[in-house]
Design an enzyme around this catalytic site. Structure first.
Site, PDB file in Angstrom:
ATOM      1  N   TYR A  26       0.846  -1.209   0.000  1.00  0.00           N
ATOM      2  CA  TYR A  26       0.000   0.000   0.000  1.00  0.00           C
ATOM      3  C   TYR A  26       0.876   1.253   0.000  1.00  0.00           C
ATOM      4  O   TYR A  26       0.634   2.207   0.719  1.00  0.00           O
ATOM      5  CB  TYR A  26      -0.944  -0.006   1.210  1.00  0.00           C
ATOM      6  CG  TYR A  26      -2.170   0.871   1.020  1.00  0.00           C
ATOM      7  CD1 TYR A  26      -3.127   0.533   0.074  1.00  0.00           C
ATOM      8  CD2 TYR A  26      -2.351   2.029   1.773  1.00  0.00           C
ATOM      9  CE1 TYR A  26      -4.246   1.324  -0.108  1.00  0.00           C
ATOM     10  CE2 TYR A  26      -3.472   2.828   1.599  1.00  0.00           C
ATOM     11  CZ  TYR A  26      -4.411   2.469   0.651  1.00  0.00           C
ATOM     12  OH  TYR A  26      -5.533   3.269   0.462  1.00  0.00           O
ATOM     13  N   GLY A  27       1.909   1.211  -0.849  1.00  0.00           N
ATOM     14  CA  GLY A  27       2.754   2.378  -1.027  1.00  0.00           C
ATOM     15  C   GLY A  27       2.222   3.251  -2.152  1.00  0.00           C
ATOM     16  O   GLY A  27       1.010   3.319  -2.383  1.00  0.00           O
ATOM     17  N   GLN A  29       2.268   3.008  -5.542  1.00  0.00           N
ATOM     18  CA  GLN A  29       1.450   2.307  -6.529  1.00  0.00           C
ATOM     19  C   GLN A  29       0.277   1.583  -5.878  1.00  0.00           C
ATOM     20  O   GLN A  29      -0.842   1.623  -6.377  1.00  0.00           O
ATOM     21  CB  GLN A  29       2.312   1.312  -7.313  1.00  0.00           C
ATOM     22  CG  GLN A  29       3.216   1.947  -8.350  1.00  0.00           C
ATOM     23  CD  GLN A  29       2.472   2.436  -9.575  1.00  0.00           C
ATOM     24  OE1 GLN A  29       1.533   1.801 -10.048  1.00  0.00           O
ATOM     25  NE2 GLN A  29       2.897   3.579 -10.095  1.00  0.00           N
ATOM     26  N   ASP A  84      10.832  -4.340  -5.828  1.00  0.00           N
ATOM     27  CA  ASP A  84      11.361  -5.468  -6.610  1.00  0.00           C
ATOM     28  C   ASP A  84      12.175  -6.435  -5.760  1.00  0.00           C
ATOM     29  O   ASP A  84      12.034  -7.659  -5.885  1.00  0.00           O
ATOM     30  CB  ASP A  84      12.257  -4.952  -7.748  1.00  0.00           C
ATOM     31  CG  ASP A  84      11.480  -4.240  -8.837  1.00  0.00           C
ATOM     32  OD1 ASP A  84      10.285  -4.530  -8.992  1.00  0.00           O
ATOM     33  OD2 ASP A  84      12.076  -3.399  -9.537  1.00  0.00           O
ATOM     34  N   GLN A  87      10.093  -8.932  -3.634  1.00  0.00           N
ATOM     35  CA  GLN A  87       9.008  -9.704  -4.232  1.00  0.00           C
ATOM     36  C   GLN A  87       9.239 -11.207  -4.216  1.00  0.00           C
ATOM     37  O   GLN A  87       8.312 -11.987  -3.937  1.00  0.00           O
ATOM     38  CB  GLN A  87       8.757  -9.230  -5.668  1.00  0.00           C
ATOM     39  CG  GLN A  87       8.078  -7.878  -5.740  1.00  0.00           C
ATOM     40  CD  GLN A  87       7.711  -7.487  -7.164  1.00  0.00           C
ATOM     41  OE1 GLN A  87       7.768  -8.305  -8.084  1.00  0.00           O
ATOM     42  NE2 GLN A  87       7.354  -6.225  -7.349  1.00  0.00           N
ATOM     43  N   HIS A 109       5.599  -4.174 -12.888  1.00  0.00           N
ATOM     44  CA  HIS A 109       6.950  -4.100 -13.458  1.00  0.00           C
ATOM     45  C   HIS A 109       7.429  -5.535 -13.646  1.00  0.00           C
ATOM     46  O   HIS A 109       7.153  -6.407 -12.824  1.00  0.00           O
ATOM     47  CB  HIS A 109       7.878  -3.332 -12.513  1.00  0.00           C
ATOM     48  CG  HIS A 109       9.304  -3.222 -12.980  1.00  0.00           C
ATOM     49  ND1 HIS A 109       9.645  -2.998 -14.298  1.00  0.00           N
ATOM     50  CD2 HIS A 109      10.483  -3.299 -12.297  1.00  0.00           C
ATOM     51  CE1 HIS A 109      10.967  -2.926 -14.400  1.00  0.00           C
ATOM     52  NE2 HIS A 109      11.503  -3.119 -13.211  1.00  0.00           N
ATOM     53  N   ASP A 192      12.500  -0.062 -19.290  1.00  0.00           N
ATOM     54  CA  ASP A 192      12.286   0.682 -18.048  1.00  0.00           C
ATOM     55  C   ASP A 192      13.605   0.892 -17.304  1.00  0.00           C
ATOM     56  O   ASP A 192      13.934   2.008 -16.887  1.00  0.00           O
ATOM     57  CB  ASP A 192      11.292  -0.074 -17.159  1.00  0.00           C
ATOM     58  CG  ASP A 192      10.914   0.702 -15.914  1.00  0.00           C
ATOM     59  OD1 ASP A 192      10.121   1.651 -16.024  1.00  0.00           O
ATOM     60  OD2 ASP A 192      11.408   0.361 -14.820  1.00  0.00           O
ATOM     61  N   GLU A 232      15.736  25.447 -13.323  1.00  0.00           N
ATOM     62  CA  GLU A 232      15.038  25.741 -14.571  1.00  0.00           C
ATOM     63  C   GLU A 232      14.760  24.489 -15.412  1.00  0.00           C
ATOM     64  O   GLU A 232      14.042  24.566 -16.416  1.00  0.00           O
ATOM     65  CB  GLU A 232      15.837  26.755 -15.393  1.00  0.00           C
ATOM     66  CG  GLU A 232      15.879  28.137 -14.746  1.00  0.00           C
ATOM     67  CD  GLU A 232      16.428  29.211 -15.674  1.00  0.00           C
ATOM     68  OE1 GLU A 232      16.229  29.092 -16.904  1.00  0.00           O
ATOM     69  OE2 GLU A 232      17.058  30.148 -15.171  1.00  0.00           O
ATOM     70  N   SER A 253      14.053  30.872 -26.571  1.00  0.00           N
ATOM     71  CA  SER A 253      14.609  31.903 -27.442  1.00  0.00           C
ATOM     72  C   SER A 253      15.401  31.266 -28.579  1.00  0.00           C
ATOM     73  O   SER A 253      15.842  30.116 -28.497  1.00  0.00           O
ATOM     74  CB  SER A 253      15.528  32.827 -26.641  1.00  0.00           C
ATOM     75  OG  SER A 253      16.716  32.137 -26.266  1.00  0.00           O
TER      76      SER A 253
END
Length: 333
Positions: A26-27, A29, A84, A87, A109, A192, A232, A253
């Site tokens: 429940y993080g 994602q 990951d 898991q 993933h 990825d 920036e 520019s």
């Protein structure tokens, strides 16, 4: 051949009406997948380890919560949304014993399936729905009536319906509102990791630091270097995000555009591309994956040291002071 995209009209949400969807984690994602699916009327259960600090939050969000074992046992579809490197152990010890024939195992993933640290039984569907945005962004966009694009991949189709179930899940979390592209576990994983390492994270941060250090070493104020090399950057990225390189160049520019077209290739030359190819090779041959798995198995000592050194860089200290004076950043939050 153009990529095949799927949208809401291509996905049948009713395929999930009589199913329980187990969200493991429940993080960032996990909360987005769970809440978006719940808001679309689906039966969701969240699986967390004993003593997880996320339990109170998930229950406060109106979700049913159990242990990973309990959730895997009760669910028809199990979506694994924990880091990951955790898991494989969690899958082998707490999920796999409950993955009987006809169930669906899902990921956002492809790392563990592609590099075979998880090898599911052949009698279950194995698929991936990978939203192309962080979880908080995915949830925010969903609550405004839109969605973020996503990827769909099928690794095993034991039932013959893995594609349709995957598309239905993608609709449940909102991805088909923006479009879902079909891919493979191999392609998603390798592109990825490559993107993260060479551009989105590794490449960008290394380029920012190199530019900042070049200006400071030449005698310019660190504050000026920070503004030019980091602050920036968001302005340019927003233009790229909105309309690509052409729109970005249209918006800046002529002086900046000429510098872009003539000096960019001097900085990012063929040597950089050759280095990128080496990074890609390490992703493709699995050596990066083996290195990362070993790093976790051995206590993350190198990772921790590198993280500490990065946090102590001058640009981080100068940036923190300058951002502290920018009240508009807090307003944006």
């Amino acid at each position: 051949m153009p990529a095949e995209m799927f949208y809401d009209n291509d996905a049948d949400l009713s395929l999930l009406e009589d199913k329980t969807i187990g969200i493991i984690g429940y993080g960032s994602q996990g909360h987005a997948h769970a809440l978006n699916s719940k808001d679309n009327g689906l039966n969701v259960m969240v699986g967390l380890y004993e003593g997880s600090r996320s339990r109170e939050k998930a229950e406060g969000d109106g979700l049913r919560v159990g242990t990973v074992d309990e959730t895997a046992e009760e669910s028809d579809i199990v979506m694994v949304l924990i880091p990951d490197h955790l898991q494989a152990d969690v899958y082998n010890n707490e999920i796999a014993p409950h993955m009987g024939a006809g169930k669906t195992l899902m990921f956002a993933h492809g790392f563990n399936i592609h590099y075979e640290t998880i090898v599911p039984a052949e009698n279950i569907d194995v698929s991936m729905v990978a939203p192309k945005a962080p979880g908080h962004r995915m949830r925010e966009v969903f609550t405004r009536g839109s969605g973020v694009p996503g990827l769909l991949a099928i690794h095993q189709d034991a039932s013959g319906s893995a594609h349709d179930i995957g598309l239905a899940y993608a609709r449940g979390v909102g991805c088909t509102r923006a479009g879902v592209l079909t891919t493979t576990f191999k392609e998603e994983t390798e592109t990825d990791l490559f993107g993260e390492q060479t551009i989105l994270c590794g490449g960008v941060t290394a380029l920012i630091k190199a530019g900042y250090e070049t200006l400071v070493e030449a005698g310019y104020q660190p504050e000026s270097a920070y503004f030019e090399c980091m602050h920036e950057l968001k302005l340019i990225v927003d233009l790229l995000y909105e309309g690509g390189m052409e729109y970005m160049r249209y918006s800046i520019s002529d002086t900046a555009e000429y510098g872009d077209l003539t000096r960019g290739p001097v900085v990012v030359d063929e040597n950089v591309k050759e280095n990128m190819k080496k990074v890609l090779e390490a992703v493709q041959d699995g050596s990066f994956a083996r290195e990362w798995i070993a790093e976790n198995d051995e206590g993350r000592h190198r990772f921790t040291q590198l993280r500490k050194e990065a946090a102590e860089h001058s640009i981080e200290k100068v940036g923190a002071e300058l951002r502290g004076m920018m009240s508009f950043l807090k307003d944006a939050d």
